[in-house]
Design a protein around this motif. Structure first.
Motif, PDB file in Angstrom:
ATOM      1  N   GLN A 236       0.940  -1.366   0.160  1.00  0.00           N
ATOM      2  CA  GLN A 236       0.055  -0.097   0.087  1.00  0.00           C
ATOM      3  C   GLN A 236       0.766   1.175   0.021  1.00  0.00           C
ATOM      4  N   ARG A 247       0.027  -5.068 -10.496  1.00  0.00           N
ATOM      5  CA  ARG A 247      -1.269  -5.141  -9.453  1.00  0.00           C
ATOM      6  C   ARG A 247      -1.078  -6.156  -8.704  1.00  0.00           C
ATOM      7  N   TYR A 249      -2.681  -8.975  -5.783  1.00  0.00           N
ATOM      8  CA  TYR A 249      -3.898  -9.632  -5.011  1.00  0.00           C
ATOM      9  C   TYR A 249      -3.213 -10.308  -3.894  1.00  0.00           C
ATOM     10  N   GLN A 270      -9.234  -7.626   3.352  1.00  0.00           N
ATOM     11  CA  GLN A 270     -10.179  -7.560   2.493  1.00  0.00           C
ATOM     12  C   GLN A 270     -10.808  -6.300   2.147  1.00  0.00           C
ATOM     13  N   SER A 271     -10.681  -5.168   3.331  1.00  0.00           N
ATOM     14  CA  SER A 271     -11.126  -3.954   3.037  1.00  0.00           C
ATOM     15  C   SER A 271     -10.347  -2.847   1.808  1.00  0.00           C
ATOM     16  N   ARG A 273      -9.037  -2.065  -1.285  1.00  0.00           N
ATOM     17  CA  ARG A 273      -9.199  -2.155  -2.784  1.00  0.00           C
ATOM     18  C   ARG A 273      -8.836  -1.155  -3.638  1.00  0.00           C
ATOM     19  N   ARG A 278      -4.791  -4.877  -3.496  1.00  0.00           N
ATOM     20  CA  ARG A 278      -6.130  -5.383  -2.822  1.00  0.00           C
ATOM     21  C   ARG A 278      -6.229  -6.668  -2.104  1.00  0.00           C
ATOM     22  N   GLY A 280      -8.903  -9.876   0.001  1.00  0.00           N
ATOM     23  CA  GLY A 280     -10.319 -10.593  -0.223  1.00  0.00           C
ATOM     24  C   GLY A 280      -9.915 -12.089  -0.473  1.00  0.00           C
ATOM     25  N   LYS A 482     -11.784 -10.188 -11.573  1.00  0.00           N
ATOM     26  CA  LYS A 482     -11.323  -8.884 -12.094  1.00  0.00           C
ATOM     27  C   LYS A 482     -11.766  -9.097 -13.772  1.00  0.00           C
TER      28      LYS A 482
END
Length: 530
Positions: A236, A247, A249, A270-271, A273, A278, A280, A482
């Motif tokens: 982040q 990207r 995940y 999970q929050s 985004r 991200r 999840g 996605k």
């Protein structure tokens, strides 16, 4: 008058991976999105005074590669260790370790990675490199390591001591003294603790280096198959600083010691985004690997008939933790190399569906190096994704690989059964498992295209180019929910693209491994190439 494009790539062999319009000759990009796909004339209408024009010279343009199984931070940190992939003998290992040590003078300990099995057999072979400080060498798969005498002594496991986790072995000689071989994390951890983690700044530097290497290979997205809040915060911070052109995940790694209360961290992840980072998902390791006899098999190992291996989770334990993740709406991915582990995960997913009810969960099983015939159809019935890594498969029986002997001839027909799983209707995605195998997608394509049967009469599980590419693009995007954002070259989708230096369809399978990206585009920006 339409707004001009920022970039137009024309004279290309565009393999869109879109089932409706599978081919095109040109693509236009504005901002972060694809705005036109079609003929050169179609895209020329969007040319403006500031539009950059790229002549693809009849080379292949694809959606950016999505690596569906990769360990970004682990691999990045490993870039700072001695690289032992090329070692073929004890002398090679010793030479490479000494060269690395000379280039990184002053380190309190020495680490190497990427070693093949059946090279180092005893700690004395490492003692000659470093006798007065810890030395730890890890196998290419990360599931076995070899330590020198000093490391074993400082860790308190040379003449005694037990592993700190399940399904782990400190190999000892007849006198009970550690030989230096450490199988799985619980055996390695006491030695690993002797080596301080890189500082946060150094980790960030190494991740940036890894991202640049991935971009140069045409990789624009990864499914990071380990993770925690600390790792998520690192990515982040890099996204906020506009440093990460990849990207990512990131799942929450559910260890055997994790409690239900600890899943609050998974909810926090999970929050997240972001456009690049991200959460999840949750990641479990059900078993180890066949090479170290720690993969769980249905029947005993061919070359060790006294054992079937073991698992890190009992079925009941897995159901308890994974069903909680499922109720949270998390996607669950499970490392399973042995056919016994695959069956246990499938049994668990079936029970989780009964307990929680069906949903579009897209749960996954990772690796699937072995599978029992009766479990092939269950992937389709349960909607479980088969996430496999073609480069893991030994290319032939001439390869210096212990895997075929561990499985045994009778299990070869359903070893790395890519075609059989696809034929049974399983969703198939591809990845590298870097740093276990190289992240270069061309090597993954090469392994899938050119696989040969290991013995006469064995099925040929090689795949075609058109079966392999979706696993790196369209289907890989679907596997992370996605599919409406990336994985295809369509107007409105993210401008993540890779331009190769050849026409992939006209390249003979044997030469695919030599194809290279000349341009990689992430979020509409050129991150590799002129």
């Amino acid at each position: 008058m339409p707004q001009p494009a920022d970039l137009i790539i024309s004279n290309a062999r565009v393999l869109t991976q879109d089932l409706v319009v599978p081919r095109a000759a040109a693509v236009a990009v504005r901002g972060t999105r694809i705005v036109a796909v079609g003929s050169a004339e179609d895209c020329a209408e969007l040319k403006g005074p500031a539009t950059r024009l790229v002549d693809a010279q009849q080379c292949t343009l694809l959606p950016g590669f999505i690596d569906s199984h990769l360990h970004l931070l682990w691999g990045a940190i490993g870039l700072g260790h001695a690289q032992l992939q090329a070692a073929a003998s004890v002398a090679d290992v010793q030479r490479l370790l000494r060269e690395h040590d000379l280039a990184h003078a002053g380190q309190p300990g020495l680490r190497g990675q990427g070693l093949r099995y059946n090279i180092i057999s005893e700690r004395a072979q490492l003692d000659v490199v470093a006798a007065d400080r810890p030395l730890l060498v890890t196998a290419y798969d990360g599931h076995t390591a070899w330590a020198n005498t000093c490391a074993l002594q400082q860790a308190g496991i040379l003449n005694g001591g037990e592993p700190t986790g399940p399904n782990s072995v400190i190999v000892r000689d007849a006198a009970g003294v550690a030989t230096g071989e450490l199988r799985e994390a619980g055996a390695m951890e006491p030695v690993r603790q002797l080596f301080p983690d890189p500082t946060a700044a150094r980790q960030r530097e190494l991740v940036l280096q890894a991202v640049q290497l991935l971009n140069a290979a045409g990789v624009t997205s990864v499914h990071n198959m380990d993770g925690d809040l600390e790792q998520m915060h690192l990515y982040q911070a890099m996204e906020l600083a506009h440093e990460i052109n990849l990207r990512v995940y990131v799942p929450y790694h559910v260890t055997p010691a994790a409690t239900l209360e600890m899943l609050a961290a998974a909810a926090e992840m999970q929050s997240v985004r972001g456009a690049f980072v991200r959460g999840g998902a949750a990641k479990f390791f059900m078993d180890g690997v066949l090479e170290s006899y720690t993969a769980l098999l249905v029947t005993p190992y061919a070359d060790a008939p006294h054992t079937r291996g073991d698992a890190l989770f009992s079925l009941e334990h897995f159901i308890r933790m994974a069903s909680a993740c499922d109720r949270m709406g998390l996607q669950v991915a499970v490392h399973c190399c042995g056919d016994g582990a695959v069956r246990r995960a499938l049994d668990g997913f079936a029970e989780i569906r009964r307990l929680n009810g069906p949903r579009d969960s897209r749960h996954r099983i990772e690796h699937i190096e072995l599978i029992a015939p009766s479990d092939l159809q269950r992937f389709r019935k349960l909607g479980v994704i088969a996430s496999m890594q073609t480069a893991h498969c030994p290319p032939d029986m001439l390869a210096t690989d212990v895997w075929p002997a561990r499985a045994g001839h009778d299990r070869w027909p359903l070893s790395f059964a890519w075609r059989a799983l696809r034929t049974c209707g399983a969703h198939f995605v591809n990845g590298s498992d870097w740093s276990v195998a190289p992240f270069n997608p061309m090597l993954g394509l090469d392994a899938g295209l050119n696989r040969l049967p290991w013995a006469p009469g064995q099925p040929n599980d090689h795949l075609t180019l058109y079966q392999l590419l979706p696993g790196y693009t369209r289907d890989a995007a679907w596997a992370e929910f996605k599919e409406h954002e990336k994985g295809r070259i369509c107007s409105g989708l993210l401008a993540d693209l890779v331009l190769l230096d050849a026409d992939l369809e006209q390249t003979t399978p044997e030469l695919v491994k030599n194809v290279r990206p000349v341009m990689t585009i992430v979020d509409g920006r050129i991150v590799h190439g002129a």
